[in-house]
Design a protein around this motif. Structure first.
Motif, mmCIF file in Angstrom:
data_model
loop_
_atom_site.group_PDB
_atom_site.id
_atom_site.type_symbol
_atom_site.label_atom_id
_atom_site.label_comp_id
_atom_site.label_asym_id
_atom_site.label_seq_id
_atom_site.Cartn_x
_atom_site.Cartn_y
_atom_site.Cartn_z
ATOM 1 N N PRO A 18 34.963 53.752 47.262
ATOM 2 C CA PRO A 18 33.674 53.792 46.560
ATOM 3 C C PRO A 18 32.618 54.664 47.251
ATOM 4 O O PRO A 18 31.848 55.342 46.583
ATOM 5 N N ARG A 19 32.615 54.681 48.560
ATOM 6 C CA ARG A 19 31.637 55.512 49.280
ATOM 7 C C ARG A 19 31.888 57.001 49.045
ATOM 8 O O ARG A 19 30.956 57.773 48.879
ATOM 9 N N ILE A 20 33.159 57.381 49.053
ATOM 10 C CA ILE A 20 33.511 58.780 48.773
ATOM 11 C C ILE A 20 33.109 59.118 47.337
ATOM 12 O O ILE A 20 32.516 60.162 47.071
ATOM 13 N N ALA A 21 33.414 58.233 46.408
ATOM 14 C CA ALA A 21 33.075 58.466 44.997
ATOM 15 C C ALA A 21 31.563 58.621 44.827
ATOM 16 O O ALA A 21 31.109 59.498 44.083
ATOM 17 N N GLU A 22 30.795 57.790 45.494
ATOM 18 C CA GLU A 22 29.330 57.900 45.412
ATOM 19 C C GLU A 22 28.856 59.270 45.897
ATOM 20 O O GLU A 22 28.000 59.888 45.268
ATOM 21 N N ARG A 23 29.420 59.738 46.999
ATOM 22 C CA ARG A 23 29.019 61.049 47.542
ATOM 23 C C ARG A 23 29.381 62.189 46.594
ATOM 24 O O ARG A 23 28.615 63.130 46.433
ATOM 25 N N VAL A 24 30.558 62.108 46.013
ATOM 26 C CA VAL A 24 30.985 63.157 45.070
ATOM 27 C C VAL A 24 30.016 63.200 43.885
ATOM 28 O O VAL A 24 29.521 64.266 43.511
ATOM 29 N N LEU A 25 29.721 62.049 43.291
ATOM 30 C CA LEU A 25 28.804 62.007 42.147
ATOM 31 C C LEU A 25 27.401 62.436 42.542
ATOM 32 O O LEU A 25 26.733 63.136 41.776
ATOM 33 N N ALA A 26 26.931 62.034 43.717
ATOM 34 C CA ALA A 26 25.594 62.422 44.172
ATOM 35 C C ALA A 26 25.476 63.936 44.326
ATOM 36 O O ALA A 26 24.396 64.498 44.154
ATOM 37 N N GLY A 27 26.594 64.587 44.600
ATOM 38 C CA GLY A 27 26.616 66.047 44.706
ATOM 39 C C GLY A 27 26.756 66.743 43.366
ATOM 40 O O GLY A 27 26.917 67.959 43.304
ATOM 41 N N GLY A 28 26.721 65.978 42.277
ATOM 42 C CA GLY A 28 26.823 66.565 40.946
ATOM 43 C C GLY A 28 28.234 66.934 40.528
ATOM 44 O O GLY A 28 28.433 67.684 39.573
ATOM 45 N N GLU A 29 29.216 66.402 41.224
ATOM 46 C CA GLU A 29 30.616 66.731 40.941
ATOM 47 C C GLU A 29 31.310 65.578 40.232
ATOM 48 O O GLU A 29 30.774 64.478 40.124
ATOM 49 N N ARG A 30 32.528 65.852 39.764
ATOM 50 C CA ARG A 30 33.385 64.844 39.152
ATOM 51 C C ARG A 30 34.569 64.582 40.066
ATOM 52 O O ARG A 30 34.918 65.423 40.884
ATOM 53 N N LEU A 31 35.175 63.414 39.885
ATOM 54 C CA LEU A 31 36.280 63.005 40.749
ATOM 55 C C LEU A 31 37.454 62.519 39.915
ATOM 56 O O LEU A 31 37.271 61.776 38.951
ATOM 57 N N LEU A 32 38.640 62.941 40.313
ATOM 58 C CA LEU A 32 39.880 62.408 39.764
ATOM 59 C C LEU A 32 40.496 61.531 40.843
ATOM 60 O O LEU A 32 40.667 61.978 41.979
ATOM 61 N N ILE A 33 40.793 60.284 40.512
ATOM 62 C CA ILE A 33 41.444 59.358 41.436
ATOM 63 C C ILE A 33 42.880 59.189 40.974
ATOM 64 O O ILE A 33 43.123 58.829 39.821
ATOM 65 N N VAL A 34 43.834 59.443 41.880
ATOM 66 C CA VAL A 34 45.250 59.408 41.515
ATOM 67 C C VAL A 34 45.966 58.291 42.267
ATOM 68 O O VAL A 34 45.907 58.219 43.497
ATOM 69 N N ALA A 35 46.625 57.438 41.495
ATOM 70 C CA ALA A 35 47.473 56.374 42.037
ATOM 71 C C ALA A 35 48.669 56.228 41.105
ATOM 72 O O ALA A 35 48.492 56.050 39.899
ATOM 73 N N GLY A 36 49.858 56.310 41.643
ATOM 74 C CA GLY A 36 51.054 56.230 40.824
ATOM 75 C C GLY A 36 51.311 54.856 40.227
ATOM 76 O O GLY A 36 51.857 54.745 39.139
ATOM 77 N N ASP A 37 50.894 53.811 40.925
ATOM 78 C CA ASP A 37 51.168 52.446 40.504
ATOM 79 C C ASP A 37 50.124 51.952 39.506
ATOM 80 O O ASP A 37 48.921 52.003 39.776
ATOM 81 N N GLU A 38 50.581 51.454 38.364
ATOM 82 C CA GLU A 38 49.679 50.974 37.312
ATOM 83 C C GLU A 38 48.798 49.819 37.783
ATOM 84 O O GLU A 38 47.614 49.744 37.459
ATOM 85 N N ARG A 39 49.368 48.914 38.575
ATOM 86 C CA ARG A 39 48.571 47.786 39.088
ATOM 87 C C ARG A 39 47.461 48.264 40.021
ATOM 88 O O ARG A 39 46.360 47.728 39.994
ATOM 89 N N GLN A 40 47.759 49.257 40.838
ATOM 90 C CA GLN A 40 46.722 49.789 41.721
ATOM 91 C C GLN A 40 45.618 50.457 40.900
ATOM 92 O O GLN A 40 44.441 50.296 41.201
ATOM 93 N N ARG A 41 45.979 51.179 39.850
ATOM 94 C CA ARG A 41 44.958 51.808 39.001
ATOM 95 C C ARG A 41 44.071 50.750 38.348
ATOM 96 O O ARG A 41 42.846 50.902 38.295
ATOM 97 N N ALA A 42 44.669 49.659 37.861
ATOM 98 C CA ALA A 42 43.880 48.580 37.249
ATOM 99 C C ALA A 42 42.958 47.941 38.282
ATOM 100 O O ALA A 42 41.797 47.633 37.987
ATOM 101 N N ALA A 43 43.445 47.744 39.499
ATOM 102 C CA ALA A 43 42.617 47.160 40.559
ATOM 103 C C ALA A 43 41.469 48.101 40.928
ATOM 104 O O ALA A 43 40.338 47.651 41.154
ATOM 105 N N LEU A 44 41.729 49.395 40.964
ATOM 106 C CA LEU A 44 40.667 50.359 41.261
ATOM 107 C C LEU A 44 39.628 50.396 40.154
ATOM 108 O O LEU A 44 38.425 50.534 40.420
ATOM 109 N N ASP A 45 40.071 50.262 38.917
ATOM 110 C CA ASP A 45 39.155 50.201 37.787
ATOM 111 C C ASP A 45 38.180 49.029 37.965
ATOM 112 O O ASP A 45 36.962 49.188 37.863
#
Length: 146
Positions: A18-45
């Motif tokens: 979340p801290r990295i994501a905040e910095r990326v957005l604060a810089g006016g950029e977009r972020l793609l988060i990649v996780a192969g496991d569906e459960r990990q993606r749901a947990a990150l959501d």
């Protein structure tokens, strides 16, 4: 292109991402988060909605809405449907497709350290690739080690 290797020793991905994501957005950029496991993606959501009451990280999982409009998109592979120029590989698996981004964040823990070392070495000879290695001190703060 810059690749930042983040060795998770004190804090789990749930505290670091979340801290990295905040910095990326604060810089006016977009972020793609990649996780192969569906459960990990749901947990990150869930994590990006709930990690801090005072924070808001607008995001969605691939296919849950208009992917192109999402500032942060959680996906199973390196396909920036949201036109992100930053990618976070959060499952410990390096993917060479990340080299098409301006910046890649490669998170790994002790279980994936061998794979991370192999990726570090493989990127050493690539033109235009700057590598940085970040480790956590005992307080959980990030320190650049290489």
């Amino acid at each position: 292109m810059q690749v930042d290797f983040y060795h998770l020793t004190q804090l789990p991905i749930e505290r670091a991402l979340p801290r990295i994501a905040e910095r990326v957005l604060a810089g006016g950029e977009r972020l793609l988060i990649v996780a192969g496991d569906e459960r990990q993606r749901a947990a990150l959501d869930r994590l990006l909605w709930e990690y801090a009451p005072e924070s808001f990280l607008p995001h969605a999982c691939v296919g849950a809405g208009d992917d192109a409009m999402q500032p942060i998109l959680i996906a199973p592979d390196v396909n920036a449907a949201n036109a992100a120029r930053h990618v976070a590989l959060v499952d410990g698996e390096w993917r060479d497709e990340a080299l098409t981004f301006e910046r890649a964040f490669h998170f790994f823990d002790e279980d994936r350290i061998g794979d991370a070392r192999a990726a570090w070495k493989a990127l050493a000879g690539r033109d235009g690739v700057e590598r940085r290695y970040w480790k956590q001190n005992e307080a959980g703060r990030w320190e650049q080690a290489a």
